[in-house]
Design a protein around this motif. Structure first.
Motif, PDB file in Angstrom:
ATOM      1  N   LEU A  28       0.851  -1.870  -0.125  1.00  0.00           N
ATOM      2  CA  LEU A  28      -0.067   0.100  -0.033  1.00  0.00           C
ATOM      3  C   LEU A  28       1.199   1.137  -0.218  1.00  0.00           C
ATOM      4  O   LEU A  28       0.429   2.434  -0.504  1.00  0.00           O
ATOM      5  N   GLU A  29       2.171   0.883   0.733  1.00  0.00           N
ATOM      6  CA  GLU A  29       2.620   2.667   0.723  1.00  0.00           C
ATOM      7  C   GLU A  29       3.761   1.832  -0.824  1.00  0.00           C
ATOM      8  O   GLU A  29       5.120   2.897  -0.763  1.00  0.00           O
ATOM      9  N   ASP A  30       4.400   1.155  -0.889  1.00  0.00           N
ATOM     10  CA  ASP A  30       5.568   0.795  -2.035  1.00  0.00           C
ATOM     11  C   ASP A  30       5.199  -0.317  -2.972  1.00  0.00           C
ATOM     12  O   ASP A  30       5.849  -1.400  -2.374  1.00  0.00           O
ATOM     13  N   ALA A  31       4.673   0.060  -3.764  1.00  0.00           N
ATOM     14  CA  ALA A  31       4.356  -1.233  -4.734  1.00  0.00           C
ATOM     15  C   ALA A  31       5.390  -1.823  -5.165  1.00  0.00           C
ATOM     16  O   ALA A  31       5.144  -2.552  -6.282  1.00  0.00           O
ATOM     17  N   TYR A  32       6.469  -1.231  -5.269  1.00  0.00           N
ATOM     18  CA  TYR A  32       8.273  -1.845  -5.607  1.00  0.00           C
ATOM     19  C   TYR A  32       8.615  -2.189  -5.117  1.00  0.00           C
ATOM     20  O   TYR A  32       9.978  -2.469  -5.468  1.00  0.00           O
ATOM     21  N   LEU A  33       8.439  -2.672  -3.357  1.00  0.00           N
ATOM     22  CA  LEU A  33       8.857  -3.325  -2.826  1.00  0.00           C
ATOM     23  C   LEU A  33       8.835  -5.063  -2.883  1.00  0.00           C
ATOM     24  O   LEU A  33       7.814  -5.473  -2.909  1.00  0.00           O
ATOM     25  N   SER A  34       9.713  -5.407  -4.148  1.00  0.00           N
ATOM     26  CA  SER A  34       9.986  -6.848  -4.663  1.00  0.00           C
ATOM     27  C   SER A  34      10.028  -7.683  -3.566  1.00  0.00           C
ATOM     28  O   SER A  34       9.436  -9.360  -3.701  1.00  0.00           O
ATOM     29  N   THR A  35      10.478  -7.693  -2.422  1.00  0.00           N
ATOM     30  CA  THR A  35      11.143  -8.814  -1.021  1.00  0.00           C
ATOM     31  C   THR A  35      10.963  -8.055  -0.341  1.00  0.00           C
ATOM     32  O   THR A  35      11.453  -6.246   0.005  1.00  0.00           O
ATOM     33  N   ALA A  36      10.743  -8.849   0.666  1.00  0.00           N
ATOM     34  CA  ALA A  36      10.222  -8.356   2.469  1.00  0.00           C
ATOM     35  C   ALA A  36      11.195  -9.556   2.834  1.00  0.00           C
ATOM     36  O   ALA A  36       9.855 -10.357   2.548  1.00  0.00           O
ATOM     37  N   ARG A  94     -14.767   0.062   3.962  1.00  0.00           N
ATOM     38  CA  ARG A  94     -15.365   0.810   4.644  1.00  0.00           C
ATOM     39  C   ARG A  94     -15.213  -0.028   6.680  1.00  0.00           C
ATOM     40  O   ARG A  94     -14.970  -1.691   6.453  1.00  0.00           O
ATOM     41  N   GLY A  95     -14.582   0.810   7.151  1.00  0.00           N
ATOM     42  CA  GLY A  95     -14.145   0.234   8.628  1.00  0.00           C
ATOM     43  C   GLY A  95     -12.987   0.395   9.298  1.00  0.00           C
ATOM     44  O   GLY A  95     -12.804   0.566   9.921  1.00  0.00           O
ATOM     45  N   GLN A  96     -11.797   1.037   7.848  1.00  0.00           N
ATOM     46  CA  GLN A  96     -10.728   1.384   8.494  1.00  0.00           C
ATOM     47  C   GLN A  96     -10.636   2.265   8.906  1.00  0.00           C
ATOM     48  O   GLN A  96      -9.379   2.927   9.663  1.00  0.00           O
ATOM     49  N   GLY A  97     -11.805   3.796   8.669  1.00  0.00           N
ATOM     50  CA  GLY A  97     -11.686   5.133   8.800  1.00  0.00           C
ATOM     51  C   GLY A  97     -10.640   5.269   7.847  1.00  0.00           C
ATOM     52  O   GLY A  97     -10.837   7.120   8.226  1.00  0.00           O
ATOM     53  N   GLN A  98     -10.161   4.822   6.938  1.00  0.00           N
ATOM     54  CA  GLN A  98      -9.467   6.178   5.894  1.00  0.00           C
ATOM     55  C   GLN A  98      -9.667   5.212   4.637  1.00  0.00           C
ATOM     56  O   GLN A  98      -9.268   3.781   4.402  1.00  0.00           O
ATOM     57  N   ILE A  99      -9.317   6.008   3.587  1.00  0.00           N
ATOM     58  CA  ILE A  99      -9.383   5.293   2.097  1.00  0.00           C
ATOM     59  C   ILE A  99      -8.644   5.931   1.092  1.00  0.00           C
ATOM     60  O   ILE A  99      -7.988   7.281   2.206  1.00  0.00           O
ATOM     61  N   ARG A 100      -8.109   5.216   0.705  1.00  0.00           N
ATOM     62  CA  ARG A 100      -6.582   5.514   0.223  1.00  0.00           C
ATOM     63  C   ARG A 100      -6.899   5.678  -1.621  1.00  0.00           C
ATOM     64  O   ARG A 100      -7.690   5.249  -2.051  1.00  0.00           O
ATOM     65  N   LEU A 101      -6.905   7.134  -2.360  1.00  0.00           N
ATOM     66  CA  LEU A 101      -6.709   7.696  -3.379  1.00  0.00           C
ATOM     67  C   LEU A 101      -5.403   7.204  -4.184  1.00  0.00           C
ATOM     68  O   LEU A 101      -4.521   7.377  -3.541  1.00  0.00           O
ATOM     69  N   VAL A 102      -5.720   6.927  -5.406  1.00  0.00           N
ATOM     70  CA  VAL A 102      -4.771   6.693  -6.324  1.00  0.00           C
ATOM     71  C   VAL A 102      -4.592   7.931  -7.106  1.00  0.00           C
ATOM     72  O   VAL A 102      -5.621   8.276  -7.797  1.00  0.00           O
ATOM     73  N   CYS A 103      -3.758   9.057  -7.455  1.00  0.00           N
ATOM     74  CA  CYS A 103      -3.848   9.841  -7.639  1.00  0.00           C
ATOM     75  C   CYS A 103      -2.591  10.445  -9.404  1.00  0.00           C
ATOM     76  O   CYS A 103      -1.484  10.293  -8.688  1.00  0.00           O
ATOM     77  N   ILE A 104      -3.359  10.487 -10.393  1.00  0.00           N
ATOM     78  CA  ILE A 104      -2.356  11.074 -10.842  1.00  0.00           C
ATOM     79  C   ILE A 104      -2.562  12.349 -11.596  1.00  0.00           C
ATOM     80  O   ILE A 104      -3.350  13.201 -11.316  1.00  0.00           O
ATOM     81  N   GLY A 105      -1.329  12.971 -12.118  1.00  0.00           N
ATOM     82  CA  GLY A 105      -1.139  14.251 -12.761  1.00  0.00           C
ATOM     83  C   GLY A 105      -0.482  15.312 -10.454  1.00  0.00           C
ATOM     84  O   GLY A 105      -0.288  14.824  -9.700  1.00  0.00           O
ATOM     85  N   GLU A 106       0.158  16.341 -11.055  1.00  0.00           N
ATOM     86  CA  GLU A 106       0.764  17.134  -9.521  1.00  0.00           C
ATOM     87  C   GLU A 106      -0.711  17.610  -9.291  1.00  0.00           C
ATOM     88  O   GLU A 106      -1.744  18.091  -9.994  1.00  0.00           O
ATOM     89  N   PRO A 164     -10.223   6.025  -5.056  1.00  0.00           N
ATOM     90  CA  PRO A 164      -9.749   5.229  -4.832  1.00  0.00           C
ATOM     91  C   PRO A 164      -9.727   3.796  -4.896  1.00  0.00           C
ATOM     92  O   PRO A 164     -10.237   3.561  -6.374  1.00  0.00           O
ATOM     93  N   CYS A 165      -8.697   3.468  -4.769  1.00  0.00           N
ATOM     94  CA  CYS A 165      -8.200   1.894  -5.037  1.00  0.00           C
ATOM     95  C   CYS A 165      -6.810   1.499  -4.442  1.00  0.00           C
ATOM     96  O   CYS A 165      -6.306   2.557  -3.746  1.00  0.00           O
ATOM     97  N   GLY A 166      -7.308   0.331  -4.107  1.00  0.00           N
ATOM     98  CA  GLY A 166      -6.291  -0.298  -2.691  1.00  0.00           C
ATOM     99  C   GLY A 166      -5.053  -0.662  -3.877  1.00  0.00           C
ATOM    100  O   GLY A 166      -4.341  -1.804  -3.128  1.00  0.00           O
ATOM    101  N   GLY A 167      -4.976  -1.004  -5.410  1.00  0.00           N
ATOM    102  CA  GLY A 167      -4.082  -1.882  -6.067  1.00  0.00           C
ATOM    103  C   GLY A 167      -3.131  -0.995  -5.992  1.00  0.00           C
ATOM    104  O   GLY A 167      -2.475  -0.299  -5.586  1.00  0.00           O
ATOM    105  N   THR A 168      -1.955  -1.617  -6.827  1.00  0.00           N
ATOM    106  CA  THR A 168      -0.451  -0.862  -7.291  1.00  0.00           C
ATOM    107  C   THR A 168      -0.254  -0.349  -8.572  1.00  0.00           C
ATOM    108  O   THR A 168      -0.898  -0.928  -9.220  1.00  0.00           O
ATOM    109  N   HIS A 169       0.335   0.464  -8.718  1.00  0.00           N
ATOM    110  CA  HIS A 169       0.260   0.974  -9.939  1.00  0.00           C
ATOM    111  C   HIS A 169       1.781   1.639 -10.467  1.00  0.00           C
ATOM    112  O   HIS A 169       3.413   1.529  -9.274  1.00  0.00           O
ATOM    113  N   VAL A 170       2.043   1.982 -11.264  1.00  0.00           N
ATOM    114  CA  VAL A 170       3.698   2.649 -11.485  1.00  0.00           C
ATOM    115  C   VAL A 170       3.898   3.934 -10.452  1.00  0.00           C
ATOM    116  O   VAL A 170       2.842   5.063 -10.814  1.00  0.00           O
TER     117      VAL A 170
END
Length: 244
Positions: A9-17, A185-197, A205-211
């Motif tokens: 959710l915070e780093d879509a480029y994390l391939s190992t952990a 809902r129920g987590q208190g927060q909603i994640r937005l995926v934003c494009i552009g300055e 709203p989207c919980g997926g992974t993006h470039v």
């Protein structure tokens, strides 16, 4: 249930952990304290890959799904794999080439929702041929849509995330583009995926992974526009140039 941190959710480029096993279900599903594996949701398939044990052995992961809630992420081993012990320390490795193609495709789907500002009735992201269904009756030329998509790709807009409260989403219902599905809902927060300055191109709203930038999507085109009912059009997005 132990809490689990969804690192993607915070780093879509994390391939190992690294992670510790917090549970193994009766069906074999593996639970970790944190994971970079994305679980099937919102039209995007779950990650595949493997878990590396301290002795170097691998547990192949055939898929990733959610449990009773979106917060519970279950790694599904391939048949015949060893069963890890609760408390065992592992290193997660996602199939990065597959994940990156899905990230590019998922971002392309967001761009298509900008070019075609109609209510979305369905969507599915895949590695080679994704689709979005729109509630619309207009006839649109696929070459025209492809050209508009590539304008957004080539502009290399930044893609970033932002968290808002559920109250903020209630006050801005236009952020939700799906006609039939609402963000969990129920987590208190909603994640937005934003494009552009300053989210100038898009925000939803989207919980997926993006470039991280639209240029990473690469060359794409609309392979087909299908009529699926009186007021439904299915757009298929494919990698590569529009065939002559």
């Amino acid at each position: 249930m132990s809490s689990m941190t969804a690192l993607f959710l915070e780093d879509a480029y994390l391939s190992t952990a690294e992670a510790h096993v917090t549970g193994v279900r009766e069906d074999g599903g593996i639970l970790l304290d944190q994971t970079c594996f994305y679980a099937t949701s919102g039209g995007q398939p779950g990650d595949t890959g493997f878990l590396e044990r301290e002795n170097g052995d691998r547990i192949q992961i055939a898929g990733t799904v959610t449990g009773e809630t979106k917060a519970e992420i279950i790694l599904v081993p391939a048949p015949g794999q060893a069963v890890p012990a609760v408390g065992e320390k592992l290193v997660q490795h996602i199939d990065w080439d597959r994940r990156y193609r899905l990230m590019r495709m998922h971002t392309a789907c967001h761009l298509l929702s900008v070019v075609c500002p109609y209510p979305i009735t369905g969507a599915a992201v895949s590695e080679t041929d994704s689709r979005i269904d729109f509630d619309m009756t207009d006839t649109i030329d696929k070459a025209e849509i492809t050209a508009k998509l590539m304008e957004l790709v080539n502009a290399n807009h930044p893609v970033h995330r932002k968290w808002i409260s559920e109250e903020d989403l209630n006050a801005n219902p236009e952020l939700v583009k799906s006609k039939n599905v609402r963000p969990p809902r129920g987590q208190g927060q909603i994640r937005l995926v934003c494009i552009g300055e300053d989210s100038s191109v898009d925000s939803q709203p989207c919980g997926g992974t993006h470039v991280g930038e639209t240029a990473e999507v690469g060359e794409i085109h609309i392979g087909k526009i299908e009529k699926k009912g009186k007021e439904n059009r299915r757009f298929r997005i494919r990698f590569g140039p529009l065939p002559a």
